[in-house]
Structure formats: structure tokens, C-alpha cells
Design an enzyme around this catalytic site. Sequence first.
Site, PDB file in Angstrom:
ATOM      1  N   HIS A 101       0.841  -1.208   0.000  1.00  0.00           N
ATOM      2  CA  HIS A 101       0.000   0.000   0.000  1.00  0.00           C
ATOM      3  C   HIS A 101       0.864   1.242   0.000  1.00  0.00           C
ATOM      4  O   HIS A 101       1.963   1.238   0.550  1.00  0.00           O
ATOM      5  CB  HIS A 101      -0.933   0.005   1.221  1.00  0.00           C
ATOM      6  CG  HIS A 101      -0.224  -0.256   2.510  1.00  0.00           C
ATOM      7  ND1 HIS A 101       0.121  -1.532   2.927  1.00  0.00           N
ATOM      8  CD2 HIS A 101       0.251   0.586   3.457  1.00  0.00           C
ATOM      9  CE1 HIS A 101       0.764  -1.459   4.076  1.00  0.00           C
ATOM     10  NE2 HIS A 101       0.868  -0.179   4.425  1.00  0.00           N
ATOM     11  N   HIS A 103       1.034   5.077   1.322  1.00  0.00           N
ATOM     12  CA  HIS A 103       0.473   6.056   2.247  1.00  0.00           C
ATOM     13  C   HIS A 103       0.473   7.429   1.563  1.00  0.00           C
ATOM     14  O   HIS A 103       1.495   7.834   0.990  1.00  0.00           O
ATOM     15  CB  HIS A 103       1.360   6.186   3.497  1.00  0.00           C
ATOM     16  CG  HIS A 103       1.438   4.958   4.344  1.00  0.00           C
ATOM     17  ND1 HIS A 103       0.757   4.824   5.538  1.00  0.00           N
ATOM     18  CD2 HIS A 103       2.127   3.796   4.191  1.00  0.00           C
ATOM     19  CE1 HIS A 103       1.038   3.646   6.082  1.00  0.00           C
ATOM     20  NE2 HIS A 103       1.864   2.994   5.288  1.00  0.00           N
TER      21      HIS A 103
HETATM   22  P1  AMP Z   1       2.463  -0.278   7.200  1.00  0.00           P
HETATM   23  O1  AMP Z   1       3.307  -0.100   8.435  1.00  0.00           O
HETATM   24  O2  AMP Z   1       2.956   0.542   6.044  1.00  0.00           O
HETATM   25  O3  AMP Z   1       2.228  -1.731   6.869  1.00  0.00           O
HETATM   26  O4  AMP Z   1       1.095   0.407   7.555  1.00  0.00           O
HETATM   27  C1  AMP Z   1      -0.098  -0.257   7.825  1.00  0.00           C
HETATM   28  C2  AMP Z   1      -1.127   0.822   8.037  1.00  0.00           C
HETATM   29  O5  AMP Z   1      -2.411   0.239   7.958  1.00  0.00           O
HETATM   30  C3  AMP Z   1      -1.032   1.517   9.405  1.00  0.00           C
HETATM   31  O6  AMP Z   1      -0.836   2.910   9.206  1.00  0.00           O
HETATM   32  C4  AMP Z   1      -2.383   1.202  10.057  1.00  0.00           C
HETATM   33  O7  AMP Z   1      -2.877   2.277  10.814  1.00  0.00           O
HETATM   34  C5  AMP Z   1      -3.259   0.891   8.858  1.00  0.00           C
HETATM   35  N1  AMP Z   1      -4.386   0.005   9.116  1.00  0.00           N
HETATM   36  C6  AMP Z   1      -4.345  -1.197   9.723  1.00  0.00           C
HETATM   37  N2  AMP Z   1      -5.578  -1.760   9.730  1.00  0.00           N
HETATM   38  C7  AMP Z   1      -6.406  -0.884   9.102  1.00  0.00           C
HETATM   39  C8  AMP Z   1      -7.802  -0.890   8.774  1.00  0.00           C
HETATM   40  N3  AMP Z   1      -8.590  -1.908   9.119  1.00  0.00           N
HETATM   41  N4  AMP Z   1      -8.310   0.167   8.116  1.00  0.00           N
HETATM   42  C9  AMP Z   1      -7.516   1.206   7.768  1.00  0.00           C
HETATM   43  N5  AMP Z   1      -6.198   1.268   8.036  1.00  0.00           N
HETATM   44  C10 AMP Z   1      -5.636   0.242   8.690  1.00  0.00           C
END
Ligand code: AMP
Length: 137
Positions: A101, A103
Site C-alpha cells: 500500500h 500512504h
Molecule cells: P504499514 O506499516 O505501512 O504496513 O502500515 C499499515 C497501516 O495500515 C497503518 O498505518 C495502520 O494504521 C493501517 N491500518 C491497519 N488496519 C487498518 C484498517 N482496518 N483500516 C484502515 N487502516 C488500517
Amino acid sequence: MENKDCIFCKIVRGEIPSSNVLDNGKIIAFLDVNPVNKGHVLVVAKEHYETLLDIPDNIIKDMIIAAKKIGKSQRKALKADGFNLGMNNFAAAGQEVFHAHIHVIPRFESDGLKHWPAKKYDEGEMDKVREKIATFL
Ligand code: AMP
Ligand code: ZN
């Protein structure tokens, strides 16, 4: 391929709720539940790819185009002064959700966030590092 237990695949399938801002065929984008700043968006491919290295070039192109649109909208809609694109690839880089993903983080002059800390190269080291990386491109 979908991944049954992946939290973002569950969002794509509508099995858990998400606050979507965009859904365009192969891509969705939704609000991060724990935003760096309010309006922080995650852009994901509907197909399950673990990291950037697994995403086909045509899909990453669509993801970047979506991120660009979202950044533009954050500036208009949230009066953001700027925005960061970020992508954590592999655990060592802080990746927690292994469905790749991007950000898109709205930034404000007053948000108090700092840039990453910077290191220094030793004498001659920069060219060695340059050569190592260039070898595998
Ligand atoms: P990463 O460290 O780049 O893998 O980031 C994962 C991101 O996903 C974090 O910023 C979380 O806050 C976000 N996240 C986890 N679960 C959810 C969810 N159900 N809906 C929206 N964001 C999420
Ligand atoms: Zn997934």
C-alpha cells in the site's frame, strides 16, 4: 490472488468496514484508521501483492496516479500545505500489513512532524555504494 486472512483483502471484499475515498476498477483507497494526520489515505491494489516488488508495472502506475489525485484533493479539501507519499516494504522498513500500500499523508506547516534523520558518508564511500546499487539495475 486474494489472501483469505489479509486485512486489506477483507476490506476489498467488503468484509470489514473502510472509509473509501476512491474505487476505480483495480485500485481502492481508504482512510488509515490511525492517521499520521487526519485525512491520511492508503492506496491499495484489489489483488493481493505483498510488497512493491510483487506489483505489476501497470498496477503500480495506476496506484501512483491515484496517489497523485488524492494528494491534490488533500490540498484542496483539507487545505493541506503538502503531502508525503510513503511505502514501507518488508518488516525491516516498518511494513506491518503485507498487502502492499502507498500512504498519502496530508502535511501542514504547523504539524510539527520532522524529516527522517540523515547520516554522513565516509570519504569515498558514496561512490562504492552507488556502484553496488547500479550493478543490479
Ligand atoms: P504499514 O506499516 O505501512 O504496513 O502500515 C499499515 C497501516 O495500515 C497503518 O498505518 C495502520 O494504521 C493501517 N491500518 C491497519 N488496519 C487498518 C484498517 N482496518 N483500516 C484502515 N487502516 C488500517
Ligand atoms: Zn491482501
